[in-house]
Design a protein around this motif. Structure first.
Motif, short mmCIF file in Angstrom:
data_model
loop_
_atom_site.label_atom_id
_atom_site.label_comp_id
_atom_site.label_asym_id
_atom_site.label_seq_id
_atom_site.Cartn_x
_atom_site.Cartn_y
_atom_site.Cartn_z
N ASP A 1 0.84 -1.20 0.00
CA ASP A 1 0.00 0.00 0.00
C ASP A 1 0.88 1.25 0.00
O ASP A 1 2.11 1.18 0.09
N VAL A 2 0.23 2.40 -0.09
CA VAL A 2 0.96 3.66 -0.22
C VAL A 2 1.88 3.91 0.97
O VAL A 2 3.02 4.35 0.81
N ALA A 3 1.41 3.59 2.15
CA ALA A 3 2.20 3.83 3.36
C ALA A 3 3.46 2.97 3.36
O ALA A 3 4.55 3.45 3.73
N ASP A 4 3.34 1.72 2.94
CA ASP A 4 4.50 0.83 2.90
C ASP A 4 5.52 1.29 1.85
O ASP A 4 6.73 1.22 2.07
N VAL A 5 5.03 1.75 0.71
CA VAL A 5 5.93 2.25 -0.34
C VAL A 5 6.70 3.47 0.17
O VAL A 5 7.90 3.60 -0.07
N ARG A 6 6.03 4.33 0.89
CA ARG A 6 6.71 5.51 1.44
C ARG A 6 7.79 5.11 2.44
O ARG A 6 8.87 5.69 2.46
N LYS A 7 7.47 4.14 3.27
CA LYS A 7 8.47 3.66 4.24
C LYS A 7 9.68 3.07 3.51
O LYS A 7 10.83 3.35 3.88
N ALA A 8 9.42 2.26 2.49
CA ALA A 8 10.51 1.64 1.73
C ALA A 8 11.34 2.69 1.00
O ALA A 8 12.57 2.62 0.97
N ARG A 9 10.68 3.69 0.43
CA ARG A 9 11.38 4.76 -0.27
C ARG A 9 12.28 5.54 0.69
O ARG A 9 13.43 5.86 0.37
N SER A 10 11.76 5.86 1.87
CA SER A 10 12.55 6.58 2.86
C SER A 10 13.76 5.75 3.29
O SER A 10 14.86 6.30 3.45
N TRP A 11 13.58 4.44 3.46
CA TRP A 11 14.69 3.57 3.85
C TRP A 11 15.77 3.56 2.77
O TRP A 11 16.96 3.61 3.08
N MET A 12 15.35 3.48 1.51
CA MET A 12 16.31 3.47 0.41
C MET A 12 17.09 4.78 0.35
O MET A 12 18.30 4.78 0.08
N CYS A 13 16.43 5.90 0.62
CA CYS A 13 17.11 7.20 0.62
C CYS A 13 18.16 7.25 1.75
O CYS A 13 19.27 7.75 1.55
N GLN A 14 17.80 6.76 2.90
CA GLN A 14 18.73 6.79 4.03
C GLN A 14 19.92 5.87 3.78
O GLN A 14 21.04 6.16 4.18
N GLU A 15 19.69 4.77 3.09
CA GLU A 15 20.70 3.73 2.95
C GLU A 15 21.68 3.99 1.81
O GLU A 15 22.86 3.66 1.92
N PHE A 16 21.22 4.57 0.71
CA PHE A 16 22.03 4.63 -0.51
C PHE A 16 22.27 6.08 -0.94
O PHE A 16 21.34 6.84 -1.19
N PHE A 17 23.56 6.41 -1.08
CA PHE A 17 23.95 7.76 -1.46
C PHE A 17 23.36 8.18 -2.80
O PHE A 17 22.86 9.30 -2.95
N ASP A 18 23.44 7.30 -3.80
CA ASP A 18 23.01 7.71 -5.14
C ASP A 18 21.49 7.85 -5.25
O ASP A 18 21.01 8.60 -6.09
N VAL A 19 20.73 7.16 -4.39
CA VAL A 19 19.28 7.33 -4.41
C VAL A 19 18.91 8.72 -3.91
O VAL A 19 18.12 9.43 -4.53
N ARG A 20 19.48 9.12 -2.77
CA ARG A 20 19.12 10.43 -2.23
C ARG A 20 19.82 11.57 -2.96
O ARG A 20 19.45 12.74 -2.79
#
Length: 285
Positions: free
Chosen positions: A95-114
Motif C-alpha cells: 500500500d501507499v504507506a509501505d511504499v513511502r516507508k521503503a522509499r525513505s529507507w532506500m534514501c537513508q541507505e544509498f547515497f546515489d538514491v538520495r
C-alpha cells in the motif's frame, strides 16, 4: 564555504578533457565516441559521469549511509528486498504507506538514491520513485571532435582452434578522440534534498567525488581524461537569485587553434564581476 551549504541552491559548470581515448562510446554506433551529427561536437551522457562518481564513492567512503544502489555487478531487486526485510514489509501489492516507508529507507541507505534519485517501482518490491536534488546534463565538447576508428592487432591466438582457423594474428577495432575539451552543467536543488535526506556530508562528498572520480576510471580505452575546471555558483537561499543559464554564460573556454591538441590550447575565462546579489562563485579547480 558557501558551496558546502546543503540549504542553498548551487549551479555548477565543469570542464574535462580527453586525449587519445574514448570518453563515452555509443553502442548504437559500434562504440564510437558519441557525437552530435549536426555539429560533430562530442557528447558524454550524464549516466557516464554519474557512473564514475558512484564508483569513486563506493571505494572512497566507509560510512554505511554512503552505499551505492546502482552498483556495477549488483542486482537492484536484491537491494529493494533489503528494504522490505529491514522494515518487515510484505512483498507484493504494497500500500501507499509501505511504499513511502521503503522509499525513505532506500534514501537513508544509498547515497546515489538520495543524490540522483531512482525509479524503484518494481511491483513485487515497490520502493517508489525518487527525484534527487543533484542533477547533471549531457556534457558537450567545446569544439567539433574528429573521432578515429583504428585497427589493433593481437598476435596470440585464444585457442588452438582459433589458431588453425584464423592464424597467429587477430584484428580488432579501437575508437579514440585525439583531443576534446568537454563542458557539463549540474544543478543542486535543496528543496528536493529535504525530501531525500541529502545533507552537508553528502554535498562535500559529491564535490570531492566529481574532482577525483576520473583517477579511478583509468583504462587504455579512456586514454587520458581529467577534470580541468569546476565552478560552483552558490545562492543565498533555496530558490536561487538568478537563472542558471545567465550564470553559466560567465564561464567560457575558447581556442584560436583549428586543431586543439591539449588543454593549453584553450583560454578559460571566468567573469566574476558584478555577480547578482546573493550569488557567490567558488572555483574548486
Amino acid at each position: 564555504m558557501s558551496h558546502l551549504d546543503p540549504e542553498k541552491r548551487h549551479d555548477f559548470v565543469y570542464l574535462f578533457d580527453v586525449t587519445d581515448g574514448n570518453p563515452n562510446g555509443d553502442p548504437d554506433a559500434g562504440n564510437l565516441p558519441r557525437t552530435d551529427p549536426e555539429t560533430m561536437q562530442g557528447l558524454v551522457t550524464d549516466v557516464s559521469v554519474k557512473r564514475k562518481i558512484r564508483n569513486y564513492i563506493d571505494h572512497a567512503s566507509d560510512e554505511a549511509k554512503h552505499k551505492i544502489y546502482v552498483r556495477q555487478g549488483d542486482v537492484l531487486h536484491d537491494k529493494q528486498k533489503q528494504a522490505y526485510e529491514a522494515l518487515d514489509l510484505e512483498s507484493g501489492e504494497a500500500d501507499v504507506a509501505d511504499v513511502r516507508k521503503a522509499r525513505s529507507w532506500m534514501c537513508q541507505e544509498f547515497f546515489d538514491v538520495r543524490s540522483f534519485g531512482a525509479v524503484m517501482s518494481h511491483k513485487e518490491l515497490n520502493c517508489g520513485q525518487v527525484l534527487g536534488p543533484m542533477q547533471l546534463t549531457f556534457a558537450r565538447s567545446i569544439d567539433p571532435i574528429a573521432p578515429m576508428d583504428m585497427t589493433i592487432t593481437r598476435s596470440v591466438p585464444i585457442s588452438e582452434e582459433s589458431r588453425e582457423e584464423k592464424g597467429e594474428s587477430m584484428f580488432g577495432r579501437k575508437a579514440i578522440v585525439p583531443y576534446g575539451l568537454y563542458r557539463g552543467h549540474g544543478f543542486y536543488n535543496p528543496t528536493l534534498a529535504d525530501q531525500t535526506g541529502f545533507d552537508g556530508d553528502d554535498l562535500e562528498l559529491f564535490w570531492n567525488a566529481l574532482k577525483m572520480c576520473w583517477e579511478l576510471d583509468r583504462s587504455a580505452s579512456r586514454g587520458m581524461m581529467g577534470l580541468r575546471g569546476l565552478f560552483v555558483f552558490s545562492h543565498d537561499n533555496k530558490l536561487g537569485n538568478a537563472p542558471a543559464h545567465t550564470l553559466f554564460d560567465r564561464i567560457t573556454a575558447h581556442t584560436e587553434s583549428d586543431a586543439p591538441r591539449s588543454f593549453s590550447d584553450y583560454a578559460v575565462a571566468v567573469d566574476d564581476a558584478n555577480l547578482p546579489d546573493g550569488v557567490t562563485l567558488s572555483v574548486l579547480i
